[in-house]
Design a protein around this motif. Structure first.
Motif, PDB file in Angstrom:
ATOM      1  N   TYR A 414      48.649  36.034  11.322  1.00 53.68           N
ATOM      2  CA  TYR A 414      48.540  34.631  10.944  1.00 53.68           C
ATOM      3  C   TYR A 414      47.058  34.259  11.001  1.00 53.68           C
ATOM      4  O   TYR A 414      46.445  34.293  12.080  1.00 53.68           O
ATOM      5  CB  TYR A 414      49.322  33.729  11.892  1.00 53.68           C
ATOM      6  CG  TYR A 414      50.796  34.053  12.006  1.00 53.68           C
ATOM      7  CD1 TYR A 414      51.663  33.812  10.951  1.00 53.68           C
ATOM      8  CD2 TYR A 414      51.321  34.587  13.177  1.00 53.68           C
ATOM      9  CE1 TYR A 414      53.015  34.093  11.055  1.00 53.68           C
ATOM     10  CE2 TYR A 414      52.669  34.868  13.293  1.00 53.68           C
ATOM     11  CZ  TYR A 414      53.505  34.622  12.226  1.00 53.68           C
ATOM     12  OH  TYR A 414      54.840  34.896  12.333  1.00 53.68           O
ATOM     13  N   VAL A 415      46.488  33.895   9.881  1.00 54.39           N
ATOM     14  CA  VAL A 415      45.053  33.648   9.823  1.00 54.39           C
ATOM     15  C   VAL A 415      44.796  32.342   9.092  1.00 54.39           C
ATOM     16  O   VAL A 415      45.359  32.099   8.015  1.00 54.39           O
ATOM     17  CB  VAL A 415      44.306  34.795   9.102  1.00 54.39           C
ATOM     18  CG1 VAL A 415      42.802  34.526   9.097  1.00 54.39           C
ATOM     19  CG2 VAL A 415      44.604  36.126   9.757  1.00 54.39           C
ATOM     20  N   TRP A 416      43.988  31.511   9.704  1.00 57.96           N
ATOM     21  CA  TRP A 416      43.435  30.343   9.013  1.00 57.96           C
ATOM     22  C   TRP A 416      41.932  30.550   8.909  1.00 57.96           C
ATOM     23  O   TRP A 416      41.220  30.565   9.904  1.00 57.96           O
ATOM     24  CB  TRP A 416      43.739  29.054   9.767  1.00 57.96           C
ATOM     25  CG  TRP A 416      43.091  27.852   9.117  1.00 57.96           C
ATOM     26  CD1 TRP A 416      41.824  27.396   9.306  1.00 57.96           C
ATOM     27  CD2 TRP A 416      43.669  26.980   8.137  1.00 57.96           C
ATOM     28  NE1 TRP A 416      41.573  26.295   8.531  1.00 57.96           N
ATOM     29  CE2 TRP A 416      42.693  26.017   7.795  1.00 57.96           C
ATOM     30  CE3 TRP A 416      44.905  26.916   7.518  1.00 57.96           C
ATOM     31  CZ2 TRP A 416      42.927  25.009   6.868  1.00 57.96           C
ATOM     32  CZ3 TRP A 416      45.142  25.907   6.587  1.00 57.96           C
ATOM     33  CH2 TRP A 416      44.164  24.970   6.279  1.00 57.96           C
ATOM     34  N   THR A 438      49.262  22.924  18.149  1.00 53.95           N
ATOM     35  CA  THR A 438      49.752  21.566  18.368  1.00 53.95           C
ATOM     36  C   THR A 438      50.841  21.542  19.431  1.00 53.95           C
ATOM     37  O   THR A 438      50.835  20.695  20.342  1.00 53.95           O
ATOM     38  CB  THR A 438      50.283  20.994  17.044  1.00 53.95           C
ATOM     39  OG1 THR A 438      49.237  20.996  16.072  1.00 53.95           O
ATOM     40  CG2 THR A 438      50.786  19.579  17.237  1.00 53.95           C
ATOM     41  N   LEU A 439      51.797  22.451  19.315  1.00 52.47           N
ATOM     42  CA  LEU A 439      52.905  22.487  20.279  1.00 52.47           C
ATOM     43  C   LEU A 439      52.420  22.885  21.673  1.00 52.47           C
ATOM     44  O   LEU A 439      52.888  22.336  22.672  1.00 52.47           O
ATOM     45  CB  LEU A 439      53.978  23.447  19.786  1.00 52.47           C
ATOM     46  CG  LEU A 439      54.685  23.043  18.478  1.00 52.47           C
ATOM     47  CD1 LEU A 439      55.677  24.115  18.070  1.00 52.47           C
ATOM     48  CD2 LEU A 439      55.388  21.710  18.642  1.00 52.47           C
ATOM     49  N   LYS A 440      51.498  23.842  21.745  1.00 57.24           N
ATOM     50  CA  LYS A 440      50.992  24.264  23.055  1.00 57.24           C
ATOM     51  C   LYS A 440      50.252  23.127  23.745  1.00 57.24           C
ATOM     52  O   LYS A 440      50.456  22.873  24.939  1.00 57.24           O
ATOM     53  CB  LYS A 440      50.079  25.486  22.885  1.00 57.24           C
ATOM     54  CG  LYS A 440      50.826  26.772  22.586  1.00 57.24           C
ATOM     55  CD  LYS A 440      49.893  27.864  22.093  1.00 57.24           C
ATOM     56  CE  LYS A 440      48.809  28.198  23.070  1.00 57.24           C
ATOM     57  NZ  LYS A 440      47.984  29.342  22.591  1.00 57.24           N
ATOM     58  N   ALA A 441      49.378  22.444  23.015  1.00 56.52           N
ATOM     59  CA  ALA A 441      48.628  21.342  23.626  1.00 56.52           C
ATOM     60  C   ALA A 441      49.561  20.214  24.041  1.00 56.52           C
ATOM     61  O   ALA A 441      49.418  19.647  25.136  1.00 56.52           O
ATOM     62  CB  ALA A 441      47.569  20.836  22.643  1.00 56.52           C
ATOM     63  N   ALA A 442      50.539  19.884  23.187  1.00 52.29           N
ATOM     64  CA  ALA A 442      51.470  18.797  23.530  1.00 52.29           C
ATOM     65  C   ALA A 442      52.343  19.179  24.719  1.00 52.29           C
ATOM     66  O   ALA A 442      52.603  18.348  25.606  1.00 52.29           O
ATOM     67  CB  ALA A 442      52.331  18.455  22.311  1.00 52.29           C
ATOM     68  N   ALA A 443      52.806  20.436  24.756  1.00 49.21           N
ATOM     69  CA  ALA A 443      53.665  20.861  25.865  1.00 49.21           C
ATOM     70  C   ALA A 443      52.915  20.843  27.185  1.00 49.21           C
ATOM     71  O   ALA A 443      53.446  20.384  28.214  1.00 49.21           O
ATOM     72  CB  ALA A 443      54.216  22.257  25.571  1.00 49.21           C
ATOM     73  N   LEU A 585      42.688  25.405  26.384  1.00 44.32           N
ATOM     74  CA  LEU A 585      43.955  24.685  26.426  1.00 44.32           C
ATOM     75  C   LEU A 585      44.113  23.907  27.718  1.00 44.32           C
ATOM     76  O   LEU A 585      44.665  22.791  27.722  1.00 44.32           O
ATOM     77  CB  LEU A 585      45.099  25.685  26.254  1.00 44.32           C
ATOM     78  CG  LEU A 585      46.522  25.150  26.406  1.00 44.32           C
ATOM     79  CD1 LEU A 585      46.808  24.058  25.393  1.00 44.32           C
ATOM     80  CD2 LEU A 585      47.519  26.283  26.265  1.00 44.32           C
ATOM     81  N   LEU A 586      43.657  24.440  28.831  1.00 43.89           N
ATOM     82  CA  LEU A 586      43.812  23.750  30.113  1.00 43.89           C
ATOM     83  C   LEU A 586      43.045  22.440  30.125  1.00 43.89           C
ATOM     84  O   LEU A 586      43.559  21.415  30.595  1.00 43.89           O
ATOM     85  CB  LEU A 586      43.335  24.664  31.242  1.00 43.89           C
ATOM     86  CG  LEU A 586      43.434  24.099  32.656  1.00 43.89           C
ATOM     87  CD1 LEU A 586      44.884  23.772  32.996  1.00 43.89           C
ATOM     88  CD2 LEU A 586      42.849  25.078  33.671  1.00 43.89           C
ATOM     89  N   VAL A 587      41.821  22.448  29.626  1.00 43.11           N
ATOM     90  CA  VAL A 587      41.030  21.215  29.570  1.00 43.11           C
ATOM     91  C   VAL A 587      41.719  20.180  28.697  1.00 43.11           C
ATOM     92  O   VAL A 587      41.833  18.999  29.060  1.00 43.11           O
ATOM     93  CB  VAL A 587      39.611  21.520  29.054  1.00 43.11           C
ATOM     94  CG1 VAL A 587      38.806  20.230  28.928  1.00 43.11           C
ATOM     95  CG2 VAL A 587      38.907  22.494  29.971  1.00 43.11           C
ATOM     96  N   THR A 670      46.819  32.171  17.416  1.00 42.82           N
ATOM     97  CA  THR A 670      48.207  32.017  17.866  1.00 42.82           C
ATOM     98  C   THR A 670      48.464  32.665  19.217  1.00 42.82           C
ATOM     99  O   THR A 670      49.409  32.289  19.906  1.00 42.82           O
ATOM    100  CB  THR A 670      49.160  32.641  16.841  1.00 42.82           C
ATOM    101  OG1 THR A 670      48.821  34.019  16.656  1.00 42.82           O
ATOM    102  CG2 THR A 670      49.060  31.919  15.510  1.00 42.82           C
ATOM    103  N   ASP A 671      47.660  33.654  19.599  1.00 44.79           N
ATOM    104  CA  ASP A 671      47.949  34.421  20.804  1.00 44.79           C
ATOM    105  C   ASP A 671      47.059  34.047  21.984  1.00 44.79           C
ATOM    106  O   ASP A 671      46.996  34.775  22.959  1.00 44.79           O
ATOM    107  CB  ASP A 671      47.811  35.918  20.518  1.00 44.79           C
ATOM    108  CG  ASP A 671      46.454  36.265  19.921  1.00 44.79           C
ATOM    109  OD1 ASP A 671      45.674  35.338  19.631  1.00 44.79           O
ATOM    110  OD2 ASP A 671      46.175  37.464  19.726  1.00 44.79           O
ATOM    111  N   GLY A 672      46.340  32.941  21.909  1.00 43.35           N
ATOM    112  CA  GLY A 672      45.488  32.544  23.009  1.00 43.35           C
ATOM    113  C   GLY A 672      46.297  32.070  24.204  1.00 43.35           C
ATOM    114  O   GLY A 672      47.385  31.501  24.062  1.00 43.35           O
TER     115      GLY A 672
END
Length: 738
Positions: A414-416, A438-443, A585-587, A670-672
């Motif tokens: 998956y590449v952007w 988006t989902l990871k940050a929101a979760a 992501l943590l920040v 995607t894998d971060g």
């Protein structure tokens, strides 16, 4: 009855304003209804406008017959093409004659001359310019990758480079990059030829004889230089567009040669499973098409320990070898034409044919226009010109949502990787990294905000004294007025650098806070009753609890990093093997969680506080404790409202832009993990929309990202609003029954 003195004969009637009140009510109701309908219409208009912008990405290619042109020569062409705007077409035939033909005069019928006109000299018709002999025939030809330069070779081994020049306003002319005097190669028996422009005013020519390949370096005003390769039985050879690679095909043996300043070197030798019929290079020269009896396959280089090597990647569904296999000059699109006239159009990122048309049989040669928006087909004695509408051949639902194996990548992914250039560049537009981000940050933001907001709501609504609640609740709600850009700025510039130095303490802090709270609850039960009545009366527990929590935070964020530095000599972030990105992501989760706390707290606290007091009082009267009453009576009654608060908070997190933009590093992966960067849909639109060319694939895919985000947030917020309405109706029914 007589009127008494002081009485009024005609009393003033009381003004009845019921009619005006009814008018005001009707007017207000209609205004409110109109405003509500207007809001719905605006939302629908926005939704359908986004769809209108996105739909052209997935529309089928168009194919339109423009017209037919009669040729004044029946000699078969060896090269042909058009200019960019398709006003003129050009062809070079086997006799070495070059001719320009106007495509704007197609289907124009020339008037037949009268008897008087036949006796007079006839002028050249404007439909076709007078042919010009470029090289004495018979000749063979090979064109460069952009079809702008053509190499002519006659039976005596003479080479001539020609180029159609459309810069003149009146009519095109032929230009000769190396001069109009042919260059003698000495390879009279060359069977296969290829040409590439390696630099400005520099060309590489490959000629294949019976037992060798001769490579020529051609420059204006410079003597030609040649190098020989010992290769026999060459069926076909191709030069990459920059002249750096040479592909040779000998039966089932495919070889790749590296060309440079020194002697050519053999890089790859691949034995094909079956003899190949033909080879073709896609635009850019990175992908090689190999056609055989079974179909057409795509090959490109994959990096390895000892350098890049050619590897078979995929087969095109339904593709079969045909005598005519040709590609576009600037896009990775190619077509096959059968002797029966079946045209199939393929793109490198599509599984099968994107366009199939049945043309008339007898086609001898075909060529795309330079922009890929036209097709010129030659039959014996005539041309057929077609207009094509295929602006985005690489875009499909598969390329947006599934893994795609891009050129020179080790595996599908998956590449952007967008670009601000035109659509010739093969942009990589996978939406999966942004959706995952988006989902990871929101979760993570919800994971951070939910315990704090719900715990604060439960304490404020049930345990806190009314006097203190009147101060605390507005203060927390005022936090919601803090702009997200300010929170993102603080997170990106202040929190992110310090989080890395205190990473172990930050990860330990939630566990320590929970442990302190549990210990305080346990310790309260162990205190003597008289101490509890004196020091832990309603509202005073905050005075004791807050200093303990502050001390716990000081221990985790100051003492733990100091101990860690003293023992290991470096902090935890420096010891991570996968590396630590300062903005991660943590920040973003911590900063977004801080922004979500006021919203979730307000809605959850209102839901808990709105539970009828009679239910709580009845539970307490039956002997239940305050905690039992909260967990078994109040929270079940407020569960729908709490769920609505969480859903609305989640919808707010999905649409967050500035915090994610400033605190995550904007890495579309995607894998971060927790300590790696990410990119969300909203941040991606905000970052790249100013650079996207209007109407381009990049521009429309950004609108598709906005549409996906809009649908996602509308679904989440609609579910939350439905739950809130049911909650309100349920409480109103309980009040009526009570």
């Amino acid at each position: 009855m007589e009127n008494r003195p002081g009485m009024i004969d005609n009393p003033i009637p009381v003004h009845d304003n019921a009619r005006s009140r009814r008018f005001a009510d009707r007017l207000t109701r209609r205004v409110v209804t109109a405003c509500g309908v207007a809001i719905l219409l605006v939302m629908l208009l926005l939704f359908f406008w986004l769809i209108w912008v996105v739909i052209p990405l997935f529309s089928a290619p168009g194919f339109q017959n423009v017209g037919e042109t009669k040729l004044d020569s029946h000699s078969q062409s060896v090269a042909l093409g058009t200019d960019k705007v398709q006003r003129w077409g050009w062809r070079i035939d086997q006799d070495g004659r070059g001719q320009f033909i106007s495509l704007e005069a197609q289907n124009a019928t020339l008037p037949q001359p009268t008897s008087d006109q036949r006796s007079q000299p006839q002028s050249e018709p404007t439909l076709q310019l007078q042919p010009q002999t470029l090289l004495a025939g018979p000749v063979r030809a090979a064109s460069s990758a952009d079809n702008l330069t053509t190499l002519l070779l006659d039976n005596s081994g003479n080479m001539l480079l020609v180029r159609p020049d459309f810069s003149l306003p009146q009519k095109p002319e032929w230009s000769f990059p190396l001069g109009d005097i042919p260059v003698a190669s000495g390879d009279a028996g060359a069977g296969q030829i290829s040409v590439a422009q390696s630099a400005e005013n520099r060309w590489v020519v490959a000629l294949a004889g019976t037992d060798r390949i001769t490579l020529w370096q051609l420059q204006p005003q410079q003597p030609a230089q040649n190098t020989n390769l010992t290769v026999s039985n060459v069926n076909q050879l191709l030069l990459s567009p920059d002249g750096g690679l040479l592909f040779t095909l000998s039966g089932s043996q495919l070889r790749v040669w590296t060309l440079g300043e020194g002697a050519p070197s053999l890089r790859d030798a691949v034995t094909l499973p079956r003899p190949a019929k033909s080879l073709a290079l896609l635009s850019g020269g990175s992908s090689l098409l190999v056609a055989d009896d079974r179909g057409i396959s795509q090959w490109f280089d994959i990096a390895s320990a000892d350098g890049p090597h050619l590897r078979r990647i995929r087969d095109f569904d339904g593709a079969r070898w045909q005598p005519l296999l040709f590609g576009e000059a600037h896009r990775r699109v190619f077509a096959t034409l059968s002797p029966q006239g079946e045209l199939k159009l393929y793109a490198s990122k599509q599984q099968g044919a994107i366009l199939t048309r049945q043309l008339s049989a007898g086609i001898q040669r075909a060529q795309f226009s330079p922009e890929g928006d036209g097709l010129l087909v030659e039959r014996e004695g005539n041309w057929q010109h077609y207009r094509m509408q295929n602006p985005w051949p690489d875009i499909s639902w598969r390329s947006l949502w599934q893994k795609v194996w891009y050129e020179n990548y080790p595996e599908p992914d998956y590449v952007w990787q967008s670009t601000s250039a035109n659509d010739y560049y093969q942009g990589k537009y996978s939406l999966v990294p942004m959706v995952v981000g988006t989902l990871k940050a929101a979760a993570l933001a919800m994971l951070f905000a939910t315990p704090l907001a719900l715990a604060a709501a439960m304490y404020t609504a049930w345990f806190m004294s009314p006097r203190l609640r009147r101060w605390v609740k507005p203060a927390i709600e005022m936090m919601g007025a803090l702009p997200s850009v300010v929170i993102g700025l603080i997170a990106g510039l202040w929190l992110a650098p310090r989080l890395g130095d205190k990473l172990s303490g930050v990860m330990l802090l939630p566990l320590m806070l929970a442990a302190v709270l549990l210990l305080c609850s346990w310790g309260r039960q162990k205190l003597p009753p008289r101490w509890r009545r004196r020091w832990l009366t309603e509202g005073r527990e905050v005075v004791i609890l807050l200093p303990l929590l502050l001390l716990t935070g000081l221990f985790c964020l100051w003492i733990v990093p100091m101990v860690e530095q003293a023992i290991w000599g470096q902090v935890w972030a420096d010891r991570l093997s996968s590396g630590y990105q300062q903005r991660n992501l943590l920040v973003a989760g911590v900063a977004m969680g801080f922004a979500l706390v006021p919203l979730i707290f307000t809605l959850a606290e209102d839901a808990i506080f709105s539970v009828p007091a009679s239910q709580g009082q009845g539970s307490l009267a039956l002997g239940a404790t305050q905690w039992q009453t909260l967990t078994r009576v109040v929270l079940p009654g407020a569960s729908s409202g709490i769920f609505a608060a969480l859903m609305i908070g989640f919808g707010r997190a999905l649409g967050e832009t500035m915090i994610v933009l400033m605190a995550t590093g904007n890495t579309p992966v995607t894998d971060g993990g927790l300590l790696q960067g990410l990119r969300s849909l909203a941040a991606n639109v905000a970052v790249e929309m100013p650079e996207a060319a209007a109407g381009s694939a990049h521009y429309r895919i950004l609108f598709l990202s906005a549409l996906v985000l809009l649908v996602f947030t509308l679904v989440v917020n609609t579910i939350a609003e439905i739950v809130r309405q049911r909650l309100r109706q349920r409480y109103s029914q309980q009040e009526v029954q009570g």
